[in-house]
Design a protein around this motif. Structure first.
Motif, short mmCIF file in Angstrom:
data_model
loop_
_atom_site.label_atom_id
_atom_site.label_comp_id
_atom_site.label_asym_id
_atom_site.label_seq_id
_atom_site.Cartn_x
_atom_site.Cartn_y
_atom_site.Cartn_z
N GLY A 1 0.75 -1.13 0.03
CA GLY A 1 0.04 -0.05 0.17
C GLY A 1 0.75 1.29 -0.12
N ARG A 2 0.32 2.28 -0.67
CA ARG A 2 1.04 3.29 -0.75
C ARG A 2 1.23 4.14 0.65
NH1 ARG A 2 3.86 7.39 -2.31
NH2 ARG A 2 3.04 9.29 -2.97
N TRP A 3 2.32 4.65 1.02
CA TRP A 3 2.44 5.13 2.25
C TRP A 3 3.10 4.29 3.33
CZ3 TRP A 3 3.05 10.33 2.19
CH2 TRP A 3 2.58 11.13 1.28
N THR A 4 2.73 3.18 3.16
CA THR A 4 2.99 2.14 4.45
C THR A 4 4.62 1.95 4.71
OG1 THR A 4 1.12 0.84 3.93
CG2 THR A 4 2.73 -0.22 5.29
N LEU B 1 -0.28 12.95 3.97
CA LEU B 1 -1.25 11.75 4.14
C LEU B 1 -2.43 12.16 4.87
CD1 LEU B 1 -1.03 8.50 4.22
CD2 LEU B 1 0.26 8.80 6.39
N ARG C 1 -3.26 2.49 7.53
CA ARG C 1 -1.90 2.03 7.49
C ARG C 1 -1.51 1.42 8.97
NH1 ARG C 1 -3.69 1.52 3.24
NH2 ARG C 1 -2.76 2.45 1.45
#
Length: 128
Positions: A46-49, A74, A82
């Motif tokens: 996932g994006r940002w994890t 974010l 997340r």
């Protein structure tokens, strides 16, 4: 031109440090992964994890507000998602302090600390 599938070395290729996952370890996304690479990707997916994890590696523990301030682009929903994902993966633990207002602190686990070389390699690869 032939197509080489991921996880299958060409005939006669030397064995490297990464073992091949048997096809039986590769499962549909609706099941729990069994291949070690897939397990790691599920935890960090996932994006940002990876960036949320990077913040924990920098400080070991953080509140939601500290993480939100460190990653201002974010959204609150994605940050909450997340943190829940990393908690389910055993990378961080959620600690609630009694009292009013209730306070929640997220703490990096030993399993989370073990991901430091992975994040460091991502940093180095991205810097190159």
């Amino acid at each position: 031109m032939t197509h080489q599938t991921v996880g299958h070395a060409p005939a006669g290729a030397p064995d490297g440090p990464l073992e091949d996952c048997p096809d039986s370890a590769l499962v549909p996304p609706t099941r729990e992964p069994r291949c070690p690479v897939d397990i790691t990707l599920t935890a960090l997916g996932g994006r940002w994890t990876p960036l949320v994890l990077r913040e924990f590696l920098r400080r070991d523990r953080a509140t939601y507000s500290e993480l939100s301030a460190a990653l201002p682009a974010l959204s609150d929903k994605v940050l909450s998602d997340r943190l829940a994902q990393l908690t389910r993966a055993g990378v961080v633990e959620r600690h609630r302090t009694p009292g009013w207002p209730p306070r929640v602190r997220y703490v990096l686990t030993d399993r989370g600390r073990a991901l430091e070389p992975v994040v460091r390699s991502m940093w180095e690869w991205g810097s190159a």
